[in-house]
Design a protein around this motif. Structure first.
Motif, PDB file in Angstrom:
ATOM      1  N   ARG A   1       0.834  -1.204   0.000  1.00  0.00           N
ATOM      2  CA  ARG A   1       0.000   0.000   0.000  1.00  0.00           C
ATOM      3  C   ARG A   1       0.868   1.253   0.000  1.00  0.00           C
ATOM      4  O   ARG A   1       1.865   1.336   0.718  1.00  0.00           O
ATOM      5  N   VAL A   2       0.461   2.231  -0.785  1.00  0.00           N
ATOM      6  CA  VAL A   2       1.157   3.511  -0.794  1.00  0.00           C
ATOM      7  C   VAL A   2       0.750   4.294   0.442  1.00  0.00           C
ATOM      8  O   VAL A   2      -0.431   4.576   0.664  1.00  0.00           O
ATOM      9  N   LEU A   3       1.723   4.655   1.269  1.00  0.00           N
ATOM     10  CA  LEU A   3       1.457   5.408   2.492  1.00  0.00           C
ATOM     11  C   LEU A   3       1.629   6.901   2.291  1.00  0.00           C
ATOM     12  O   LEU A   3       0.926   7.700   2.915  1.00  0.00           O
ATOM     13  N   ALA A   4       2.564   7.279   1.448  1.00  0.00           N
ATOM     14  CA  ALA A   4       2.815   8.703   1.230  1.00  0.00           C
ATOM     15  C   ALA A   4       3.656   8.884  -0.018  1.00  0.00           C
ATOM     16  O   ALA A   4       4.409   7.982  -0.415  1.00  0.00           O
ATOM     17  N   THR A   5       3.511  10.033  -0.648  1.00  0.00           N
ATOM     18  CA  THR A   5       4.338  10.383  -1.797  1.00  0.00           C
ATOM     19  C   THR A   5       4.779  11.834  -1.666  1.00  0.00           C
ATOM     20  O   THR A   5       4.149  12.635  -0.965  1.00  0.00           O
ATOM     21  N   ALA A   6       5.844  12.153  -2.317  1.00  0.00           N
ATOM     22  CA  ALA A   6       6.333  13.529  -2.371  1.00  0.00           C
ATOM     23  C   ALA A   6       6.972  13.745  -3.726  1.00  0.00           C
ATOM     24  O   ALA A   6       7.491  12.808  -4.347  1.00  0.00           O
ATOM     25  N   ALA A   7       6.929  14.985  -4.187  1.00  0.00           N
ATOM     26  CA  ALA A   7       7.530  15.350  -5.472  1.00  0.00           C
ATOM     27  C   ALA A   7       8.499  16.501  -5.238  1.00  0.00           C
ATOM     28  O   ALA A   7       8.205  17.662  -5.552  1.00  0.00           O
ATOM     29  N   PRO A   8       9.653  16.205  -4.642  1.00  0.00           N
ATOM     30  CA  PRO A   8      10.593  17.273  -4.288  1.00  0.00           C
ATOM     31  C   PRO A   8      11.244  17.912  -5.509  1.00  0.00           C
ATOM     32  O   PRO A   8      11.409  17.272  -6.552  1.00  0.00           O
ATOM     33  N   SER A   9      11.596  19.158  -5.353  1.00  0.00           N
ATOM     34  CA  SER A   9      12.344  19.845  -6.401  1.00  0.00           C
ATOM     35  C   SER A   9      13.781  19.329  -6.437  1.00  0.00           C
ATOM     36  O   SER A   9      14.340  18.943  -5.403  1.00  0.00           O
ATOM     37  N   VAL A  10      14.357  19.299  -7.613  1.00  0.00           N
ATOM     38  CA  VAL A  10      15.739  18.866  -7.785  1.00  0.00           C
ATOM     39  C   VAL A  10      16.560  20.087  -8.179  1.00  0.00           C
ATOM     40  O   VAL A  10      16.360  20.676  -9.243  1.00  0.00           O
ATOM     41  N   VAL A  11      17.465  20.486  -7.299  1.00  0.00           N
ATOM     42  CA  VAL A  11      18.294  21.663  -7.524  1.00  0.00           C
ATOM     43  C   VAL A  11      19.754  21.238  -7.483  1.00  0.00           C
ATOM     44  O   VAL A  11      20.204  20.607  -6.513  1.00  0.00           O
ATOM     45  N   ASP A  12      20.485  21.583  -8.529  1.00  0.00           N
ATOM     46  CA  ASP A  12      21.885  21.159  -8.649  1.00  0.00           C
ATOM     47  C   ASP A  12      22.021  19.653  -8.473  1.00  0.00           C
ATOM     48  O   ASP A  12      22.983  19.148  -7.875  1.00  0.00           O
ATOM     49  N   GLY A  13      21.032  18.922  -8.959  1.00  0.00           N
ATOM     50  CA  GLY A  13      21.057  17.463  -8.912  1.00  0.00           C
ATOM     51  C   GLY A  13      20.670  16.863  -7.586  1.00  0.00           C
ATOM     52  O   GLY A  13      20.684  15.640  -7.437  1.00  0.00           O
ATOM     53  N   HIS A  14      20.305  17.685  -6.590  1.00  0.00           N
ATOM     54  CA  HIS A  14      20.014  17.190  -5.248  1.00  0.00           C
ATOM     55  C   HIS A  14      18.560  17.418  -4.885  1.00  0.00           C
ATOM     56  O   HIS A  14      17.964  18.438  -5.238  1.00  0.00           O
ATOM     57  N   GLY A  15      17.986  16.456  -4.162  1.00  0.00           N
ATOM     58  CA  GLY A  15      16.616  16.597  -3.696  1.00  0.00           C
ATOM     59  C   GLY A  15      16.446  15.982  -2.322  1.00  0.00           C
ATOM     60  O   GLY A  15      17.201  15.091  -1.932  1.00  0.00           O
ATOM     61  N   GLU A  16      15.451  16.457  -1.596  1.00  0.00           N
ATOM     62  CA  GLU A  16      15.154  15.920  -0.270  1.00  0.00           C
ATOM     63  C   GLU A  16      13.651  15.852  -0.081  1.00  0.00           C
ATOM     64  O   GLU A  16      12.904  16.638  -0.662  1.00  0.00           O
ATOM     65  N   ALA A  17      13.217  14.878   0.727  1.00  0.00           N
ATOM     66  CA  ALA A  17      11.800  14.745   1.059  1.00  0.00           C
ATOM     67  C   ALA A  17      11.686  14.309   2.500  1.00  0.00           C
ATOM     68  O   ALA A  17      12.547  13.589   3.016  1.00  0.00           O
ATOM     69  N   SER A  18      10.639  14.748   3.170  1.00  0.00           N
ATOM     70  CA  SER A  18      10.408  14.337   4.550  1.00  0.00           C
ATOM     71  C   SER A  18       8.975  13.880   4.700  1.00  0.00           C
ATOM     72  O   SER A  18       8.060  14.400   4.036  1.00  0.00           O
ATOM     73  N   PHE A  19       8.782  12.906   5.577  1.00  0.00           N
ATOM     74  CA  PHE A  19       7.459  12.314   5.770  1.00  0.00           C
ATOM     75  C   PHE A  19       7.178  12.231   7.262  1.00  0.00           C
ATOM     76  O   PHE A  19       7.916  11.594   8.017  1.00  0.00           O
ATOM     77  N   ALA A  20       6.098  12.870   7.690  1.00  0.00           N
ATOM     78  CA  ALA A  20       5.665  12.813   9.076  1.00  0.00           C
ATOM     79  C   ALA A  20       4.392  11.985   9.169  1.00  0.00           C
ATOM     80  O   ALA A  20       3.645  11.851   8.198  1.00  0.00           O
ATOM     81  N   GLY A  21       4.168  11.421  10.351  1.00  0.00           N
ATOM     82  CA  GLY A  21       2.928  10.693  10.571  1.00  0.00           C
ATOM     83  C   GLY A  21       2.860   9.315   9.940  1.00  0.00           C
ATOM     84  O   GLY A  21       1.777   8.744   9.812  1.00  0.00           O
ATOM     85  N   LEU A  22       3.996   8.747   9.568  1.00  0.00           N
ATOM     86  CA  LEU A  22       3.988   7.396   9.015  1.00  0.00           C
ATOM     87  C   LEU A  22       3.642   6.396  10.117  1.00  0.00           C
ATOM     88  O   LEU A  22       4.105   6.528  11.253  1.00  0.00           O
ATOM     89  N   PRO A  23       2.875   5.368   9.805  1.00  0.00           N
ATOM     90  CA  PRO A  23       2.566   4.364  10.824  1.00  0.00           C
ATOM     91  C   PRO A  23       3.788   3.514  11.124  1.00  0.00           C
ATOM     92  O   PRO A  23       4.666   3.338  10.271  1.00  0.00           O
ATOM     93  N   PRO A  24       3.874   2.966  12.328  1.00  0.00           N
ATOM     94  CA  PRO A  24       4.983   2.060  12.641  1.00  0.00           C
ATOM     95  C   PRO A  24       4.965   0.847  11.705  1.00  0.00           C
ATOM     96  O   PRO A  24       3.911   0.390  11.278  1.00  0.00           O
TER      97      PRO A  24
END
Length: 476
Positions: free
Chosen positions: A421-444
């Protein structure tokens, strides 16, 4: 090759469940001490009876401690257990793929053509190579006894990580070459891995939030972990040839000198046997690439600091095994024996491109080939987080084959539960080849994190990591 051969699957370190025979005579499978158990992972790691609290006897060598522990089965795919080496990702996907090709486990009175070989991963690879012989050769005799198409059956090994070292020892040192058709290794550290050096010298400690696990005493007692030490020169030493020394050429702090020497003898004995046997080059090496990977170290003050390359040269690897360690048999890094797949170490046996490659090797005919797209992902995903702190993911995109800057490419980071099951998705921006994403509230629970292009036609190669989200304030 056909499904008339005997395919034997070997997992990596910590990839076999372990049990202990009960005082009432119950089998080890009914008394599991290393296996996934819903809601009990932390107890498995830290409880008073945890196997990770039981260091092996000093000087165990290639023997068994006589503690009644027995291997039971391969780890299932839907769980992950943190510990030494790398998080465990199970083997259900790989076994299902082989069964779909017609290989079968021994049922209904029919001899097996597929054997999942569980082994006690605490022990020496020499010990487990001998045990492999005791399992494989009787099974092959039963299969050949059917006659007909099975009369000439041979053994094919499909091995993930350290399982490849066990199989290599059997093939080269226990007479297995006479019955083996080929050896397929997935992320096997043919020449060792720098992670093992860092873990043994610095100790193995896992921490999530206020909780912590110290596996140092246990890990330093394992012959198997020592046999994962890098055989190649990787320790910065200005006085050594090329500026790097081997583990046997310097004094390693905090660890047994005798166990280091014995581990290096394991590697050199294997290499000598393979060099003397031309047929050893029938092996197929599937290696993970393009992931940030510890490759060299510097030792100071009894502590190891890892670096990703030899000076300015970063060969990368699969996040656990550096490319230098993944390629053996005296081959150069561009050897044609290796198939390179951009993927993390713990996910190689679940990667569809890898499964396609294994199927093609087994069937010896061209299959659907997945075109390798031109932008590689380098992923950094933590093994363990608490629900409260959330999950942070970082990645880098390399320039494509034409050298075009990947900035602006559409990338999606997807977190899935063990059941898909998909729990979360993110579409982070890629700047100078680097990207980051954070996810809060994920179930254990155990989750996979996939970084891929956002469109079906994307040229970004997906990479998958595994993480464990632990509930806040829960121990055991």
């Amino acid at each position: 090759m056909t499904s008339n051969d005997l395919v034997v699957v070997l997992p990596g370190i910590t990839g076999s469940t372990l049990g202990i025979r009960g005082d009432d005579g119950s089998p080890a499978s009914e008394n599991l001490i290393w296996a996934p158990s819903a809601g009990a992972v932390w107890k498995l790691l830290t409880g008073g009876s945890s196997i990770l609290r039981q260091a092996l006897p000093e000087g165990i060598g290639d023997g068994h401690p006589g503690d009644g522990v027995e291997p039971v089965a391969l780890m299932p795919d839907v769980h992950v257990i943190p510990g030494i080496w790398t998080p465990i990702r199970g083997y259900d996907v790989l076994l299902a793929s082989l069964e779909q090709q017609g290989y079968r486990r021994g049922t209904g009175g029919k001899p097996a053509t597929l054997i999942p070989f569980a082994y006690d991963w605490r022990l020496s690879n020499r010990y487990n190579g001998e045990r492999l012989k005791a399992v494989v050769e009787p099974a092959l005799e039963q299969l050949r006894a059917q006659g007909g198409a099975y009369a000439d059956a041979e053994v094919v090994f499909v091995c993930h990580s350290m399982g490849g070292l066990v199989a290599r020892w059997y093939v080269e040192r226990c007479g297995g070459a006479e019955v083996t058709r080929t050896l397929i290794t997935l992320g096997t550290p043919w020449r060792g891995a720098t992670d093992a050096l860092e873990q043994l010298v610095n100790g193995v400690r896992k921490g999530i939030g206020p909780l912590s696990i110290d596996l140092t005493a246990f890990s330093r007692s394992l012959p198997s972990l020592f046999q994962l030490l890098p055989e190649f020169a990787c320790i910065a030493d200005p006085g050594a040839e090329g500026g790097y020394a081997k583990t046997t050429e310097v004094s390693l702090p905090n660890v047994s000198t005798a166990m280091v020497a014995d581990a290096m003898a394991f590697h050199t004995d294997l290499q000598a046997a393979e060099a003397a046997r031309p047929g050893s080059r029938a092996a197929h090496l599937v290696v993970g690439v393009r992931q940030p990977t510890a490759t060299t170290v510097q030792i100071a003050g009894g502590h190891v600091t890892t670096y990703r390359g030899f000076g300015a040269d970063d060969d990368l690897g699969d996040g656990t095994v550096p490319l230098t360690g993944a390629v053996g048999l005296g081959e150069s890094l561009d050897t044609n024996l290796a198939v390179r797949v951009p993927e993390q170490h713990a996910n190689l046996q679940c990667n569809q491109t890898v499964l396609d490659q294994v199927q093609e090797i087994l069937s010896a005919r061209p299959l659907r080939r997945r075109e390798l797209t031109d932008t590689s992902v380098r992923a950094v995903v933590p093994d363990l987080v608490t629900a409260q702190e959330g999950l942070g993911v970082a990645f880098d995109l390399e320039p494509d084959v034409a050298g075009v800057d990947p900035s602006g490419k559409a990338v999606t980071v997807t977190v899935r539960a063990a059941d898909g099951r998909v729990l979360a998705t993110a579409a982070p921006s890629v700047v100078d080849g680097h990207g980051e994403a954070s996810f809060a509230g994920l179930p254990p629970g155990t989750h996979t994190v996939t970084i891929a292009g956002s469109a079906p036609s994307s040229t970004v190669r997906p990479v998958t990591s595994t993480t464990l989200v632990w509930p806040d304030g829960v121990v055991g």
